[in-house]
Design a protein around this motif. Structure first.
Motif, short mmCIF file in Angstrom:
data_model
loop_
_atom_site.label_atom_id
_atom_site.label_comp_id
_atom_site.label_asym_id
_atom_site.label_seq_id
_atom_site.Cartn_x
_atom_site.Cartn_y
_atom_site.Cartn_z
N ALA A 41 2.16 1.54 -3.71
CA ALA A 41 0.67 1.89 -4.14
C ALA A 41 1.03 3.68 -4.26
CB ALA A 41 -0.38 0.89 -4.41
N LEU A 42 0.25 4.09 -3.49
CA LEU A 42 0.44 4.92 -3.21
C LEU A 42 1.34 6.17 -2.78
CD1 LEU A 42 -1.99 4.05 0.07
CD2 LEU A 42 -2.32 4.41 -2.23
N ASP A 95 0.58 -1.44 -0.17
CA ASP A 95 0.56 -0.12 -0.23
C ASP A 95 0.88 1.18 -0.09
OD1 ASP A 95 -2.29 -1.78 -0.14
OD2 ASP A 95 -2.40 -1.66 2.44
N ARG A 137 0.58 -1.34 -7.14
CA ARG A 137 -0.93 -0.55 -7.93
C ARG A 137 -1.85 -1.09 -8.08
NH1 ARG A 137 1.19 5.31 -9.83
NH2 ARG A 137 2.02 6.13 -8.27
N GLU A 138 -2.16 -2.08 -8.48
CA GLU A 138 -2.97 -3.20 -9.49
C GLU A 138 -3.24 -4.08 -7.98
OE1 GLU A 138 -3.53 -6.34 -12.19
OE2 GLU A 138 -2.57 -5.00 -13.39
N HIS A 168 -3.30 -3.68 -5.07
CA HIS A 168 -3.57 -2.77 -4.26
C HIS A 168 -5.07 -2.33 -4.29
CE1 HIS A 168 -4.13 1.03 -1.33
NE2 HIS A 168 -4.71 1.33 -2.33
N THR A 169 -5.06 -2.58 -5.64
CA THR A 169 -6.50 -2.38 -6.43
C THR A 169 -7.62 -3.01 -6.65
OG1 THR A 169 -6.02 -0.24 -7.08
CG2 THR A 169 -7.73 -1.20 -7.78
N SER A 170 -7.13 -4.67 -7.16
CA SER A 170 -7.65 -5.59 -7.06
C SER A 170 -7.32 -6.67 -6.45
CB SER A 170 -7.08 -6.17 -8.98
OG SER A 170 -7.26 -4.98 -9.64
N TYR A 171 -6.41 -6.77 -5.58
CA TYR A 171 -6.45 -7.39 -4.93
C TYR A 171 -6.07 -7.52 -3.24
CZ TYR A 171 -4.92 -10.14 -9.05
OH TYR A 171 -5.05 -10.43 -10.54
#
Length: 361
Positions: free
Chosen positions: A71-72, A68, A99-100, A102-105
């Motif tokens: 990703a941020l 995270d 980032r993927e 973080h968003t998808s998993y």
């Protein structure tokens, strides 16, 4: 490429794992089995020596300790933390993939071959390394060290620069790999290639799998593996401007968001030809691209920098600023010597900065 050269698959496996567990290096990414940390280390280790990676890894994880956090993060901060490691697309791809996750998993690194292979920059080697080391899933992780070791073990004369050879070695690893401890097996192969089965002078006398090695038996270990020679890097001659304004600020410029060294910062520079004097080319360039009226002074520094496919031959000139027009390049900025350290530069321009601003930064 045949596996029947190895008399005892089980014996090879056991000897390798036993050696690794007793001789493995104390590396920071081996402190736990955090898949994120293993992922970061594997991306950093691509085309970079372990000794170089260690301080970068420690600093990177301290700044971005979790999926995270990375990703941020701002891309500029990530590139700054990567500064000096080179191959900056690795850092961009890593952040895009994280980032993927973080968003998808939900911030959890996937533990299936199908899912993890979808992530940007995660090829067969990286996916195999993460799955085997972090999750104990028996997947091959075939890098240069592993190809060298296996080529010698089975005395293969196949060219390891070819994709077909890599695929064949992956199939061999699938048979050889320990189902009980794939993490130690894969890391053992990597460690053996790094410490014992080295490229030019393998230490066969102390090799833990010597009795399983066909190349040693045939005394051809220094002839293997076979690898096609790389083409010589293309040379690009360049001129670079070190220029200050009346406030003592230095002009720097951000590269485009695509291509080599994307989004990194540099001093204004251009590729030069042999048709016109360098001073004229640099003067015209600064006027056209930055609306700056200048006088080119003496050459104050020189940098050679070699990429895998390209060599930069950069001559650095001290430039006097006469006046600037109304239009400024939208990707350029004037910065003080204290501010410049916050910007991520490629290695070649770090050298220029350190030389030209010596004592100021």
């Amino acid at each position: 490429m045949q596996l029947d050269n190895i008399a005892s698959v089980k014996g090879f496996r056991n000897d390798l794992i036993s050696w690794f567990k007793g001789n493995q290096r104390d590396l920071p990414w081996r402190q736990d089995k955090d898949p994120y940390k293993i992922w970061v280390s594997e991306i950093m280790l691509q085309q970079t020596r372990v000794e170089t990676v260690i301080p970068y890894f420690n600093g990177f994880i301290k700044k971005f300790p979790t999926v995270d956090a990375l990703a941020l993060a701002d891309e500029g901060d990530v590139l700054k933390a990567w500064e000096g490691l080179g191959y900056y697309s690795r850092a961009r791809n890593l952040q895009a993939a994280v980032r993927e996750v973080h968003t998808s998993y939900g911030g959890v690194v996937p533990n299936s071959k199908a899912e993890i292979s979808k992530l940007k920059g995660v090829g067969p080697y990286t996916s195999g390394a993460i799955l085997s080391i972090a999750f104990d899933i028996p997947e091959p992780a075939v890098d240069g060290n592993v190809m060298r070791v296996i080529s010698r073990i089975i005395a293969s004369y196949d060219d390891i620069s070819k994709q077909k050879t890599r695929k064949n070695i992956e199939e061999i690893i699938k048979i050889l790999i320990s189902k009980d401890d794939p993490s130690a097996f894969n890391q053992g192969l990597m460690e053996l290639g790094a410490l014992i089965c080295t490229p030019t002078t393998p230490s066969c006398a102390i090799c833990p799998v010597q009795k399983h090695c066909k190349a040693y038996e045939e005394n051809v270990q220094t002839q293997l593996p076979i690898k096609a020679k790389k083409t010589k890097p293309k040379e690009k001659k360049m001129a670079c401007a070190f220029i200050k304004n009346k406030d003592g600020q230095v002009l720097i410029h951000q590269r485009l968001s695509v291509g080599l060294l994307a989004n990194l910062w540099e001093f204004p520079n251009l590729e030069i030809n042999d048709e016109n004097p360098i001073e004229k080319q640099l003067t015209d360039f600064l006027l056209t691209e930055f609306s700056l009226h200048t006088i080119i002074g003496e050459q104050i520094f020189h940098v050679d920098h070699v990429f895998s496919h390209l060599k930069w031959d950069i001559k650095i000139f001290e430039v006097e600023l006469l006046s600037s027009g109304e239009k400024q390049n939208e990707r350029s900025v004037w910065v003080s010597s204290s501010e410049i350290k916050a910007y991520p530069f490629p290695v070649s321009h770090q050298k220029i900065m350190n030389h030209c601003l010596k004592g100021e930064i």
